[in-house]
Motif scaffolding. Structure first.
Motif, short mmCIF file in Angstrom:
data_model
loop_
_atom_site.label_atom_id
_atom_site.label_comp_id
_atom_site.label_asym_id
_atom_site.label_seq_id
_atom_site.Cartn_x
_atom_site.Cartn_y
_atom_site.Cartn_z
N SER A 8 0.93 -1.13 0.04
CA SER A 8 0.00 -0.05 0.11
C SER A 8 0.93 1.42 0.19
O SER A 8 2.00 1.51 0.46
N TRP A 19 -7.12 -1.53 6.57
CA TRP A 19 -6.95 -2.73 5.98
C TRP A 19 -6.24 -3.56 6.93
O TRP A 19 -6.55 -4.97 6.99
N GLN A 38 3.34 -6.11 5.81
CA GLN A 38 3.14 -5.18 5.22
C GLN A 38 4.18 -4.32 4.53
O GLN A 38 5.11 -4.08 5.35
N ASN A 40 4.37 -0.55 3.28
CA ASN A 40 3.59 0.60 3.19
C ASN A 40 4.40 1.72 2.79
O ASN A 40 5.77 1.92 3.58
N ASP A 73 -3.44 -1.94 -2.28
CA ASP A 73 -4.23 -0.78 -2.25
C ASP A 73 -3.52 0.18 -3.16
O ASP A 73 -2.42 0.86 -2.61
#
Length: 285
Positions: A8, A19, A38, A40, A73
């Motif tokens: 993301s 999320w 994750q 990000n 995303d």
């Protein structure tokens, strides 16, 4: 043990934690052992190109071969080249990829039907409040959700016998200051006020309403306003903003459920929609 990569881009310096919360909630309820990783970035909060290149290099770090599924995303990535490169990278992984709130060829989709609630809002303004002149205050021009909402806005006007080309449509950012800027432009350009302004999100709606009050205008007496997302600021703003619910945590949880069904060979189709409900408040009367 299943491994999921969540990829993301943050909104400015903020991470969309919903999320993560949704996926982790689903993992906690699952009998299957699943780990979430994750990745990000913050590639859209500065105008320093070199900084953003460095941020987006994070997408090169995960060894996708080590994962069983990917959740992505892409909505906040403003650099088109970065977005296309990432899409190509994910496609080449041959893993199941679930895209959150943005439909992409070859990927699974989880999110709301962005057109349905905008259609409902415009019909409500037209049928219940007698609005005939409309304006759309949107987000980034090339943003998927903004495009879907603008398309629905124009389609609904046409279905009501209103030429959509007569409605002024602004495009900009998704933040609070964007709404304030739109109101300033309306005043400085002496644009005739519509009966209703449909905003692409609550940030824009709140900024627009606040600036309108500073110009001596009042919502909904002078014109009606709607937002989108059902943020806390919409509920506690004065006037309370008419908005659309979008349970982002539930969307994250549904992405996990989709991957589990894909792993089990029981998934049907490429799209799963979460119901989005209109919440009517003071800003539309």
């Amino acid at each position: 043990m299943k491994r999921i990569a969540l990829i993301s881009d943050g909104w400015k310096r903020l991470v969309t934690y919903a999320w993560v919360h949704g996926i982790m909630k689903g993992i906690a309820q699952s009998e299957e052992k699943i780990s979430l990783f994750q990745y990000n970035t913050y590639g859209n909060w500065t105008r320093d190109k070199r900084n953003n290149v460095g941020e987006y290099n994070l997408f090169q770090l995960p060894d996708l071969a080590q994962f069983d599924g990917i959740v992505v995303d892409l909505n906040n990535i403003e650099d088109g080249e970065v977005k296309e490169h990432l899409i190509a990278l994910l496609r080449s992984s041959n893993l199941p990829v679930v895209s959150l709130t943005q439909a992409i060829d070859g990927f699974y989709y989880v999110g709301i039907d962005n057109e349905q609630p905008i259609r409902e809002l415009v019909e409500h303004l037209y049928d219940v409040h007698g609005c005939r002149r409309f304006m759309y205050c949107g987000g980034p021009e090339d943003n998927y959700e903004n495009r879907m909402r603008l398309t629905a806005f124009r389609k609904t006007l046409k279905s009501k016998g209103i030429d959509p080309d007569t409605a002024i449509c602004f495009s900009g950012d998704y933040d609070y200051q964007t709404g304030r800027r739109y109101m300033k432009e309306i005043m400085e350009q002496k644009i005739e006020f519509p009966d209703a302004i449909v905003c692409a999100n609550d940030n824009i709606a709140c900024g627009l309403c606040e600036a309108a009050e500073e110009y001596g205008l009042h919502i909904p007496e002078d014109f009606r306003v709607t937002g989108f997302d059902n943020l806390d600021k919409a509920a506690f703003f004065e006037p309370q903003i008419t908005t659309v619910s979008q349970d982002r945590e539930r969307i994250g949880e549904m992405a996990l459920e989709f991957l589990q069904d894909i792993w089990a060979g029981t998934a049907e189709g490429y799209y799963r929609f979460l119901q989005a409900n209109c919440i009517y408040g003071e800003s539309c009367g």
